[in-house]
Design a protein around this motif. Structure first.
Motif, short mmCIF file in Angstrom:
data_model
loop_
_atom_site.label_atom_id
_atom_site.label_comp_id
_atom_site.label_asym_id
_atom_site.label_seq_id
_atom_site.Cartn_x
_atom_site.Cartn_y
_atom_site.Cartn_z
N ARG C 271 0.61 -1.14 -0.24
CA ARG C 271 -0.07 -0.19 -0.11
C ARG C 271 0.88 1.14 0.06
NH1 ARG C 271 -4.45 -1.06 -2.72
NH2 ARG C 271 -5.50 -2.73 -1.83
N ARG C 272 1.69 1.34 0.87
CA ARG C 272 2.75 2.63 0.83
C ARG C 272 3.97 1.91 0.63
NH1 ARG C 272 0.56 5.46 5.95
NH2 ARG C 272 -0.35 3.46 6.10
N ARG C 273 4.56 2.09 -0.65
CA ARG C 273 5.75 1.44 -1.11
C ARG C 273 6.86 2.09 -0.35
NH1 ARG C 273 3.25 1.75 -6.05
NH2 ARG C 273 4.85 3.32 -6.65
N LYS C 274 7.93 1.26 0.30
CA LYS C 274 9.12 1.89 0.78
C LYS C 274 9.85 2.29 -0.43
CE LYS C 274 9.16 -0.85 4.86
NZ LYS C 274 9.96 -1.76 6.04
#
Lengths: 423, 315, 321
Positions: C271-274
């Motif tokens: 969802r929140r790509r590193k």
């Protein structure tokens, strides 16, 4: 022609056989061996074999599964793996195809699985040509495969059946190559007696894979890395011992084959050898021409003879030495060339004779490269050289069979190619 | 002079053998060095060889009877697949990287010749702050032991490090490490029988196939005739799942230890162990099979409750 | 070709539903911390013992080194270019032997190719294409450690842009190391319309298990590209093997997806790509992108590629929740 129609036409003429090409004879061999699996890939001049088998499978005449692969490497991978799984496998190739799949030959021999691979000999590129010489099959001589070389279409069929018996014998258990020459056998029809299926089945019972199989009740790791010279030496040398066993096993099988079918095949075939002084050593289809030359020279009073090499692996050194020892002179006609060395089988025949006290003068002759004809005059020249060698004269060896007329024709080709006149 | 290095994959013994080789070459001697490659990976026993002589070397391959043995990892000493002391004689010098002192080892190993030991690992760590550099330390120590000078030894290091892309700081640390390792080993040369007396290679004492016709009764040296065996034996097939017998636990340098009170039996370590060396007991707590655990420590790193401790292996 | 042969297999929900029995035993000669072996070991738990692994030359050739085998099932080592063709031979042989009454049906085995990326992406491309094209009923497990690992880490066409290998070294004339992008094997295989196609990660065992369970119900080619975190080749401490695999997914560099009937579904969407740097930094093969000077251009390129991939995936609506 469908297999059923072929059988129908043949009915009632069993003795004379029927006209079959060498390729069709190879297909009949596979059919009578009741093989389970035929992985295939086309290449001239072999393609007719797989086309014939594809048709018979499509017609439901034979129970084998037929699959066209994407290369000879894949074809031989599938063939070896199917044999490792426990199936009786037949496949065929030629020339560039054999070399494209070459690494698999060593793998399959190392797996000790007994498939039969027919090679239809064709000279190797470059330059490319389509007719026979034996650099393809002889490149495989160190692979661990057994090798049977056929002179006639009849022998192609018979050799396929014999090759399965030999390969599957527990004293051998190695894959086999059966060789026939492109064009001179592959596309040549001659009378072939096709054995009755029941008789062939009695001669060649079903394959029982006791040492290597893939099945759920017998897990087994096959062909693993050994990564040690110790284990490698052991396993590789077992191939040598199995090959040596095959010399004796072949003679048993040949005797049984002769009893059943009336055709006797030795490790080597002597022709007019009893009192022969001047002997040709040849293999494959051109041996027929050599035999004709022998008869012609005999009619002129020369005691000529011929020894045909049939089983090349295992190499029947003793049989060859026995046949050649004490002759006035011998010429090995190699339809192949190892550039920088000369003829390949010459080296092996010479080695077989080396420790015989009455070893004859031995000439190396290169002839029939790329399927080039060997004419009467060329055979005459060879016998002329043999007589000179027997008289103690120095004779050029190896010598290429290449006539003045051929030299002139070649000059014409060179001129057309823009190479100008001969300097 | 024949020197054999024993270590584990990743410890740099090939480089150590080359540092020694380059140093000797720099000194104008004739040199041959080579590693053995096998199936084995990081952590698995490996070996490398250096031959040094004043004249042409007419030998190849394995060194069966070394003059000097360098053991980078003491856990190899009792490792049946490594056997670092094989081919030892009373004149063989053995250099072991260990914190245990030489006299104690002498007794444990029942070796008649010289044993020298030092904790090179700590030396390396104190200078480079990593475990990289053991190759330099042991390569140079071997060079000192065979009688090469400090200058020659440093030249050997420089030659080999030229192939690595090191920062200036790392390069300097390595040089300092080399000097200290040299000083350490140089002190041992004062003891009797300096190794450099044997630069002319004497015939190896080890039995080889070529000697088979010679002394009757030397066990295992007679040539035999290999016989045909039936395909079931002579086909290279394996009919049992038996890798656990290989005891890859000996590769392990750090041991994961379960602290049961911290474990919540979540299966993570069991599932993520690449080797499958962890089973679950009846309460679903992990059971590590130390016979085969290679010590990758994925279990330690992934454990959500930090239930594993690690412990350096001492064997 | 891709008609289901058994009813839908129930998916598992958590780790504790993974089989406890091992089908590939420990004690192998491959490196400690091998992400590829972790993937294969988990796959084997679904495949069971009535399985033959057909191996192409590569790291996993070391799984069975005479006289030791880790397999409860069977194994056939072939060549680097011919494993899928050998799988064809075995599958055909078993089928014809059963059809001819020479092999009891209960002794049939599943045929599984086990090959690295060097074989799969390069040498065996044609043989693999052939086997998939022919609709062969087999499994393909490609352990993708993004290099010719067994020969000491050379560039394969699976090596990603920016990674250093021994044949794509970093120098003043080649600052990025590998200058090519990774070949998109997933799309190449997808164009063949296999029965099943998926990517799997060793750090996502439930996802991996479910994909094998799903494929088990299908006849035809069942193809898996397994991200194989490689301490030896990628230059990180073995204990970080699972972590590195996880970072590949969390940064979006390695997309977990599957394809049945042509449609691609992402089975895990970060969802929140590193930032990709978090994956790259911990691996020695990318160290030159950070030291001694930072290669911003290369890092930006890698990040943009990942961003573009996921934007396209979102647009295509392929992403399911």
């Amino acid at each position: 022609m469908s297999r059923a129609a072929d059988l129908e036409r043949a009915a009632g003429r069993h003795e004379r056989g029927r006209l079959l090409t060498g390729n069709a004879a190879a297909a009949w061999g596979a059919s009578l061996a009741d093989v389970d699996y035929i992985p295939a890939f086309p290449i001239t001049p072999q393609t007719e074999i797989i086309e014939t088998l594809a048709e018979w499978v499509a017609d439901g005449d034979i129970a084998a599964r037929f699959v066209t692969l994407d290369s000879e490497h894949s074809m031989l991978s599938a063939a070896g793996a199917a044999a490792a799984a426990g199936a009786r496998v037949f496949t065929a190739t030629s020339s560039q195809g054999l070399l494209y799949g070459f690494e698999m030959l060593y793998a399959i021999a190392g797996w000790r699985v007994p498939l039969v691979l027919v090679n239809v000999s064709r000279a190797l590129a470059s330059p490319i040509t389509l007719e026979a010489d034996h650099n393809d099959i002889l490149a495989a001589r160190d692979s661990g495969f057994l090798q049977l070389h056929a002179e006639t279409c009849q022998e192609v069929l018979d050799s396929v059946l014999m090759a399965y018996r030999l390969a599957e014998d527990a004293r051998v258990m190695l894959p086999a190559l059966v060789n026939l020459d492109g064009f001179t056998l592959s596309f040549t029809r001659e009378p072939v007696v096709v054995p009755e299926a029941a008789a062939a089945a009695e001669f060649l019972p079903p394959y029982e894979p006791n040492h290597a199989a893939i099945r759920g009740d017998r897990p087994m790791a096959q062909g693993p890395a050994v990564l040690s010279g110790l284990a490698y030496s052991y396993f590789r040398y077992q191939q040598q011992l199995a090959q040596l066993n095959a010399l004796e096993v072949h003679e048993e099988i040949a005797a049984e084959f002769a009893a059943r079918f009336g055709r006797r095949y030795g490790l080597v075939e002597p022709f007019e050898l009893d009192d022969a002084e001047y002997v040709l050593v040849m293999s494959n289809a051109f041996a027929t021409k050599g035999k004709e030359a022998v008869e012609r020279l005999r009619s002129r009073g020369l005691r000529a003879g011929l020894l045909r090499l049939r089983v090349l692996r295992p190499f029947p050194a003793a049989a060859i030495a026995d046949a050649l020892e004490g002759r006035m002179a011998v010429a090995v006609i190699d339809q192949n060339l190892a550039p920088g060395l000369g003829g390949i089988t010459y080296q092996e025949v010479a080695a077989a004779l080396y420790d015989r006290p009455r070893r004859p003068p031995l000439l190396s002759v290169i002839g029939g490269l790329g399927g080039k004809d060997i004419s009467d005059v060329e055979f005459d020249a060879v016998f002329h050289d043999l007589r000179r060698a027997a008289a103690g004269e120095s004779v050029r060896s190896p010598r290429l069979l290449f006539t003045q007329a051929e030299q002139e024709r070649m000059q014409t080709l060179l001129r057309i190619a823009g190479k100008g006149a001969k300097p | 002079m024949r020197v054999r290095f024993h270590g584990r994959g990743g410890q740099g013994m090939k480089t150590a053998s080359r540092i020694l080789g380059s140093a000797a070459f720099h000194a104008g001697l004739v040199v041959q060095d080579s590693p053995v490659y096998g199936a084995e990976r990081r952590g698995a026993p490996v070996a490398a060889f250096t031959r040094i002589a004043k004249a042409a070397i007419r030998e190849r391959g394995l060194i069966a009877a070394p003059d000097l043995i360098v053991v980078a990892d003491e856990t190899l000493l009792f490792e049946p697949t490594a056997m670092p002391l094989a081919g030892c004689s009373a004149r063989t010098v053995v250099l072991i990287n260990t914190a245990t002192d030489a006299a104690a080892l002498q007794e444990r190993l029942a070796h008649l010749g010289r044993i020298e030991s030092a904790d090179f690992t700590s030396l390396v760590f104190s200078i480079t702050h990593t475990l990289v550099g053991l190759s330099t330390a042991l390569g140079v120590a071997a060079a000192a032991l065979v009688g090469l000078s400090l200058e020659e030894s440093l030249a050997g290091v420089a030659e080999e490090l030229a192939h690595a892309t090191l920062s200036r700081a790392a390069y300097e640390a390595n040089e300092r490490l080399a000097q200290e390792a040299y000083a350490l080993a140089d002190a041992w040369r004062a003891v009797p029988e300096p190794l450099d007396a044997s630069l002319a290679l004497a015939a190896e004492a080890a039995p080889t196939a070529l000697l088979a016709a010679a002394p009757a009764g030397a066990p295992g040296t007679q040539l035999v005739e290999l016989r045909f065996e039936p395909p079931a034996r002579a086909t290279p097939t394996i009919c049992v799942a038996n890798t656990p017998e290989r005891s890859t636990g000996s590769w392990r340098q750090f041991r994961p230890l379960l602290q049961r009170d911290l474990c919540n039996a979540c299966w993570t370590c069991f599932v993520l162990c690449p080797e499958g060396a962890i089973a679950l007991d009846e309460h679903e707590f992990p059971l590590i099979d130390y016979e085969v655990c290679k010590g990758c420590l994925v279990c330690v790193h992934e454990c959500p409750t930090h239930a594993f401790a690690t412990e350096k292996e001492v064997r | 070709m891709s008609a289901p042969v058994t009813a839908e297999v129930a998916a598992i929900k958590n780790l504790k539903q993974i089989a406890r029995e091992e089908f590939i035993l420990p004690g192998t000669a491959v490196c400690g911390g091998c992400g590829g072996l972790e993937g294969l070991r988990l796959a084997a738990k679904v495949l069971g013992s009535k399985t033959v692994y057909i191996n192409a030359a590569g790291c996993f050739t070391l799984l069975a080194v005479y006289p030791y085998s880790p397999f409860k099932g069977s194994w056939l080592y072939t060549t680097m270019g011919g494993a899928a063709a050998a799988a064809q031979g075995v599958r055909d042989a078993l089928d014809v032997l059963m059809a001819r009454g020479k092999l009891p049906v209960e002794d049939d085995v599943q045929v599984v190719v086990v090959a690295g990326d060097g074989s799969t992406y390069d040498m065996a491309m044609a043989a693999n294409s052939g086997a998939i094209f022919r609709g062969l009923d087999f499994w393909y497990f490609c352990y993708d450690n993004e290099s010719y690992g067994n020969t000491g880490v050379q560039m394969s066409s699976a090596t990603p842009y920016g990674a250093r290998t021994t044949t794509t070294p970093v120098g003043s004339a080649a600052r990025a190391g590998t200058e090519h992008g990774k070949k998109d094997l997933f799309e190449i295989w997808r164009a063949h319309q296999p029965a099943y196609l998926a990517t799997v990660s060793p750090r996502y065992p439930v996802d991996l298990t479910n994909k094998f369970l799903k494929a088990k119900g299908l006849r035809g080619p069942k193809l898996f590209i397994a991200h194989a975190s490689c301490p030896t080749g990628w230059l990180f401490e073995p204990k970080r093997s699972a972590e590195v695999a996880k970072l590949a997914v969390q940064t979006g560099i390695f997309a977990l997806k599957e394809c049945v009937g042509g449609a691609v579904t992402h089975t895990h969407i970060p969802r929140r790509r590193k930032p990709v740097e978090e994956y790259l930094r911990g691996q020695g093969r990318y160290a030159h992108l950070f030291e001694p000077t930072r290669n911003d251009a290369a890092l930006r390129l890698i990040q943009e590629q990942v961003d573009r991939y996921w934007e396209a995936a979102a647009k295509a609506g392929a992403a399911s929740s």
